[in-house]
Design a protein around this motif. Sequence first.
Motif, PDB file in Angstrom:
ATOM      1  N   LYS A  13       0.857  -1.196   0.000  1.00 27.90           N
ATOM      2  CA  LYS A  13       0.000   0.000   0.000  1.00 27.90           C
ATOM      3  C   LYS A  13       0.891   1.243   0.000  1.00 27.90           C
ATOM      4  N   ARG A  14       0.252   2.380  -0.293  1.00 29.34           N
ATOM      5  CA  ARG A  14       1.023   3.614  -0.238  1.00 29.34           C
ATOM      6  C   ARG A  14       1.302   3.953   1.223  1.00 29.34           C
ATOM      7  N   GLY A  15       2.511   4.406   1.506  1.00 31.14           N
ATOM      8  CA  GLY A  15       2.849   4.780   2.883  1.00 31.14           C
ATOM      9  C   GLY A  15       4.290   5.263   2.968  1.00 31.14           C
ATOM     10  N   PRO A  25      14.330   4.543   5.848  1.00 34.92           N
ATOM     11  CA  PRO A  25      14.951   5.800   6.244  1.00 34.92           C
ATOM     12  C   PRO A  25      14.445   7.017   5.459  1.00 34.92           C
ATOM     13  N   LEU A  26      13.694   6.813   4.356  1.00 37.89           N
ATOM     14  CA  LEU A  26      13.326   7.973   3.535  1.00 37.89           C
ATOM     15  C   LEU A  26      12.218   8.810   4.167  1.00 37.89           C
ATOM     16  N   ASN A  27      11.205   8.088   4.714  1.00 41.92           N
ATOM     17  CA  ASN A  27      10.054   8.774   5.321  1.00 41.92           C
ATOM     18  C   ASN A  27       9.359   9.733   4.362  1.00 41.92           C
ATOM     19  N   SER A  35       7.645  21.276  -4.669  1.00 44.32           N
ATOM     20  CA  SER A  35       8.305  22.396  -3.981  1.00 44.32           C
ATOM     21  C   SER A  35       9.803  22.140  -3.814  1.00 44.32           C
ATOM     22  N   TYR A  36      10.226  20.866  -3.845  1.00 40.93           N
ATOM     23  CA  TYR A  36      11.630  20.499  -3.657  1.00 40.93           C
ATOM     24  C   TYR A  36      12.407  20.559  -4.973  1.00 40.93           C
ATOM     25  N   HIS A  37      11.690  20.585  -6.097  1.00 41.56           N
ATOM     26  CA  HIS A  37      12.378  20.340  -7.363  1.00 41.56           C
ATOM     27  C   HIS A  37      13.156  21.563  -7.845  1.00 41.56           C
ATOM     28  N   ALA A  58       3.126   1.628 -10.884  1.00 45.59           N
ATOM     29  CA  ALA A  58       4.540   1.232 -10.799  1.00 45.59           C
ATOM     30  C   ALA A  58       5.419   2.444 -10.464  1.00 45.59           C
ATOM     31  N   ASP A  59       4.958   3.637 -10.790  1.00 47.82           N
ATOM     32  CA  ASP A  59       5.805   4.818 -10.570  1.00 47.82           C
ATOM     33  C   ASP A  59       5.695   5.364  -9.145  1.00 47.82           C
ATOM     34  N   LEU A  60       5.129   4.559  -8.248  1.00 50.62           N
ATOM     35  CA  LEU A  60       5.046   5.010  -6.845  1.00 50.62           C
ATOM     36  C   LEU A  60       6.265   4.553  -6.040  1.00 50.62           C
ATOM     37  N   LEU A  61       7.163   3.838  -6.700  1.00 50.78           N
ATOM     38  CA  LEU A  61       8.342   3.318  -5.992  1.00 50.78           C
ATOM     39  C   LEU A  61       9.435   4.366  -5.894  1.00 50.78           C
ATOM     40  N   ASN A  62      10.036   4.466  -4.722  1.00 52.59           N
ATOM     41  CA  ASN A  62      11.176   5.370  -4.528  1.00 52.59           C
ATOM     42  C   ASN A  62      12.484   4.654  -4.848  1.00 52.59           C
ATOM     43  N   HIS A  63      13.532   5.472  -4.950  1.00 50.29           N
ATOM     44  CA  HIS A  63      14.876   4.993  -5.308  1.00 50.29           C
ATOM     45  C   HIS A  63      15.620   4.594  -4.030  1.00 50.29           C
ATOM     46  N   SER A  64      16.242   3.432  -4.054  1.00 60.41           N
ATOM     47  CA  SER A  64      16.964   2.980  -2.860  1.00 60.41           C
ATOM     48  C   SER A  64      18.153   3.906  -2.575  1.00 60.41           C
ATOM     49  N   PRO A  65      18.208   4.499  -1.375  1.00 56.41           N
ATOM     50  CA  PRO A  65      19.312   5.434  -1.090  1.00 56.41           C
ATOM     51  C   PRO A  65      20.655   4.731  -0.965  1.00 56.41           C
ATOM     52  N   THR A  66      20.637   3.399  -0.842  1.00 55.24           N
ATOM     53  CA  THR A  66      21.919   2.679  -0.753  1.00 55.24           C
ATOM     54  C   THR A  66      22.227   1.957  -2.063  1.00 55.24           C
ATOM     55  N   THR A 124      15.510   0.847  -8.068  1.00 50.11           N
ATOM     56  CA  THR A 124      16.636   1.704  -8.454  1.00 50.11           C
ATOM     57  C   THR A 124      16.259   2.499  -9.700  1.00 50.11           C
ATOM     58  N   TYR A 125      16.628   3.763  -9.693  1.00 49.46           N
ATOM     59  CA  TYR A 125      16.416   4.611 -10.878  1.00 49.46           C
ATOM     60  C   TYR A 125      17.675   4.576 -11.744  1.00 49.46           C
ATOM     61  N   GLY A 126      18.614   3.720 -11.413  1.00 50.75           N
ATOM     62  CA  GLY A 126      19.870   3.649 -12.158  1.00 50.75           C
ATOM     63  C   GLY A 126      21.005   4.199 -11.315  1.00 50.75           C
ATOM     64  N   THR A 140      17.441  15.435 -12.447  1.00 52.15           N
ATOM     65  CA  THR A 140      16.225  14.786 -12.923  1.00 52.15           C
ATOM     66  C   THR A 140      15.147  14.725 -11.844  1.00 52.15           C
ATOM     67  N   TYR A 141      15.545  14.272 -10.657  1.00 51.86           N
ATOM     68  CA  TYR A 141      14.526  13.956  -9.644  1.00 51.86           C
ATOM     69  C   TYR A 141      14.459  14.951  -8.501  1.00 51.86           C
ATOM     70  N   GLY A 142      15.490  15.777  -8.364  1.00 46.50           N
ATOM     71  CA  GLY A 142      15.452  16.782  -7.301  1.00 46.50           C
ATOM     72  C   GLY A 142      15.865  16.252  -5.934  1.00 46.50           C
ATOM     73  N   PHE A 143      16.532  15.107  -5.862  1.00 47.36           N
ATOM     74  CA  PHE A 143      17.103  14.674  -4.576  1.00 47.36           C
ATOM     75  C   PHE A 143      18.532  14.202  -4.833  1.00 47.36           C
ATOM     76  N   THR A 144      19.269  13.949  -3.756  1.00 44.43           N
ATOM     77  CA  THR A 144      20.631  13.424  -3.899  1.00 44.43           C
ATOM     78  C   THR A 144      20.805  12.259  -2.930  1.00 44.43           C
TER      79      THR A 144
HETATM   80  C1  LIG Z   1       8.679   8.162  -9.248  1.00 44.99           C
HETATM   81  S1  LIG Z   1       8.432   9.247  -7.915  1.00 44.99           S
HETATM   82  C2  LIG Z   1       8.375   8.145  -6.563  1.00 44.99           C
HETATM   83  C3  LIG Z   1       7.114   8.210  -5.756  1.00 44.99           C
HETATM   84  C4  LIG Z   1       6.883   9.490  -5.048  1.00 44.99           C
HETATM   85  N1  LIG Z   1       7.665   9.560  -3.829  1.00 44.99           N
HETATM   86  C5  LIG Z   1       5.416   9.701  -4.738  1.00 44.99           C
HETATM   87  O1  LIG Z   1       5.081  10.075  -3.642  1.00 44.99           O
HETATM   88  O2  LIG Z   1       4.612   9.512  -5.629  1.00 44.99           O
HETATM   89  C6  LIG Z   1       9.979  10.034  -7.848  1.00 44.99           C
HETATM   90  C7  LIG Z   1      10.096  11.113  -6.799  1.00 44.99           C
HETATM   91  O3  LIG Z   1      10.115  10.545  -5.504  1.00 44.99           O
HETATM   92  C8  LIG Z   1      11.082  11.177  -4.677  1.00 44.99           C
HETATM   93  N2  LIG Z   1      12.145  10.204  -4.344  1.00 44.99           N
HETATM   94  C9  LIG Z   1      12.316   8.970  -4.853  1.00 44.99           C
HETATM   95  N3  LIG Z   1      13.376   8.346  -4.309  1.00 44.99           N
HETATM   96  C10 LIG Z   1      13.911   9.203  -3.418  1.00 44.99           C
HETATM   97  C11 LIG Z   1      15.033   9.134  -2.541  1.00 44.99           C
HETATM   98  N4  LIG Z   1      15.834   8.071  -2.465  1.00 44.99           N
HETATM   99  N5  LIG Z   1      15.298  10.223  -1.777  1.00 44.99           N
HETATM  100  C12 LIG Z   1      14.513  11.321  -1.838  1.00 44.99           C
HETATM  101  N6  LIG Z   1      13.446  11.442  -2.658  1.00 44.99           N
HETATM  102  C13 LIG Z   1      13.133  10.394  -3.440  1.00 44.99           C
HETATM  103  C14 LIG Z   1      11.645  12.317  -5.493  1.00 44.99           C
HETATM  104  O4  LIG Z   1      10.899  13.450  -5.206  1.00 44.99           O
HETATM  105  C15 LIG Z   1      11.392  11.882  -6.923  1.00 44.99           C
HETATM  106  O5  LIG Z   1      11.289  12.954  -7.810  1.00 44.99           O
END
Ligand SMILES: C[S@@+](CC[C@H](N)C(=O)[O-])C[C@H]1O[C@@H](n2cnc3c(N)ncnc32)[C@H](O)[C@@H]1O
Length: 652
Positions: free
Chosen positions: A210-212, A216-218, A325-327, A413-421, A454-456, A466-470
């Motif tokens: 589910k969405r949530g 560590p990303l929160n 707002s972060y982008h 499928a685009d609700l997945l975040n990128h693994s920070p590790t 992973t986004y690559g 591209t995504y506005g985070f590091t």
């Molecule tokens: C494809 S969306 C992922 C889902 C999104 N978090 C949502 O709520 O719908 C990509 C965006 O999620 C956030 N994101 C994904 N992975 C992240 C990460 N490792 N750290 C910080 N932000 C992340 C960034 O804002 C990015 O532009």
Amino acid sequence: MGVRAAGAMGLSPDAENDPPQKQLQLVVEVPKHARPGVTKLAVDVDEGSELHVLVPAEAVAGDRLRLTKMPDGPWTCVVLRSQPLYDVANRILQSPGDQCKLQLLVPANVKPGETKLQVTISADEQVQLAVPNYASPGDLIELHRADGEPWLAKFTRDRYTTSQDPQKGLAVMAELGKTSSEAGVDADALVDRLFTVAKEAGCFVSPKIKRGCAPPLNIPGLVAVEAIEEGEELIRVPSRFHLTPPTVETSAPALAAAVQACSMPAQRRGEALHAFFLARLLADAQERVVNAAGRSVLDGKWSATADQKKVWEAYADALLAEDFSYHPFRLAACKPEEMRENLSPSQEAEYFIDMAADLMSLHETMQRCEADAYAEDAEALPPLEAEMFLRARMCAQTRVFQTCVDTTLVPVADLLNHSPTLTPGVLWGWDAEAQAMIITAVRAHSPGEELLTTYGARSNMLVYRTYGFTLHPKNEPSFTYIIRPHLVRPVLKIFMDNEEARPLMLLETSHIDDSLCQILNQVTKKGRDATEFLRLLCARSRWAYDQDERIRPCLRALAKAREEQPGSHDWWSHMEEEHKDLVNQDVVRVIMSEYLCLTAHLEAVDYADEHRADSECLSGCQAWRKSLAKALGLLKTAGGFSLSTAKAESPK
Ligand SMILES: C[S@@+](CC[C@H](N)C(=O)[O-])C[C@H]1O[C@@H](n2cnc3c(N)ncnc32)[C@H](O)[C@@H]1O
């Protein structure tokens, strides 16, 4: 105007011991603010008598001048150098037909204000030049002489102006997402609805997700609500629900034809059409969710199957909540000056500002295309707000996948975040046979754990773009820097023809980019030294970073890490306590990514020249360094290289 240098002057030991009638000798230091070739020093030579000495053009501050006088002879002056001469004989470009004008560049490894250059004009003529303290590597030096006169040197500092700010974009960008947030749109409820609608239409969404948010990303993403096993399929979205430029063409053929007729590069057409289509869906979503109106463009000018319509509409509703707002595009558009200051000395702010302006003009173009497409229709669509177009374009930028089509938006499928590790727990794959996007767990997950993909493997500079985070710099897989031609203009002028097109050059420590391959080959074809060219490009580009006050603590930390271990780039754990917060700032991470990329390249050219051992270079990019050294070697021995011939042999 003379400078009294008595304080710096003294009788040399020789002079003290020599009988006064014989030779008189003084040594005087060139003071800090002296201008070689211009300043005259007033030197006390004897009680009440003063000698006026012109600081020789080849001297620099810190050098000493030995003044000698034989009985009855004139005073002579010899420069005692504090720095060795730097021979720049091979960097001269003589203007064709003009024997009195030479051009060269300030070399890569100089210390402005200290280094002296020796320029070999001919077999029996050499000129010495002091590098002034305002110069930087890659600055143009013009040597000029009139008939019978000595050579005069002019150091030119290349200035450039920044582009116009996107005034028109400011207000619109600041408003992104305002309407939906004021209306209290419940993003979680809209995503739940999207799951339900997608499942009814034939997608698979595991009941275990589910969405949530989870550490560590929160930040909102997908979390496991039940235990998930390795290999479990979690999401399957057939291609008929994907939003791609081709699906848009099928759905809105008149609009696609109008865009096709418009003068835009092919790649941009697809991108613009895609964003405009989503923007109209978002505009309808806003009407539906905020104003409870039933309008749908898919029932009128455009067409879709009943299932597609349901999924796309639920998808657009769920996308409404994001305000970006972060982008950096939005930050740059709203506060360009602040963005420039925050990112300085990086030039990335200019890219973001240009992108924001570009989005605004793309919106105008698309409005015209839409008006052309439906000029004959009696019922006109309301104008599409720029806000919706910007939101759509940014959704596309941050959410697209590459399936069999480059820019594919895949609901759910685009609700997945990128693994920070960079260790994903789930992976997506394109099933060509089933024509579906499939997401599978690659390890077991416990309830409450976030599913991360992973986004690559990209550098912080590229991820931020591209995504506005590091990522934390310890997890950054490679470094990137983009060389802007206007910043290295003198280097391009000397090494290439003026008229030549000046493309951007991408420097990457994971691979040699085609843009770099092409330009190094071009430089070699012109008979110039590609290694020196690359060295100058990097030294000139890195100069501003070395001078920057704000990142100085990071550079100190990096130096400390390298003292302990020469190959280390672990600047983050060597930060002084009071500067530790810098490690967490996106902009600092971007700046350091660029700095490390330039450093890695400077070390790689030294390695290629056998001036630096591999063990003294940044570790972690050894294969790339070997490839680059091989490429630079091939340019010298074979006159060219390709990306495949430069591949370094893998270690046995
Ligand atoms: C494809 S969306 C992922 C889902 C999104 N978090 C949502 O709520 O719908 C990509 C965006 O999620 C956030 N994101 C994904 N992975 C992240 C990460 N490792 N750290 C910080 N932000 C992340 C960034 O804002 C990015 O532009």
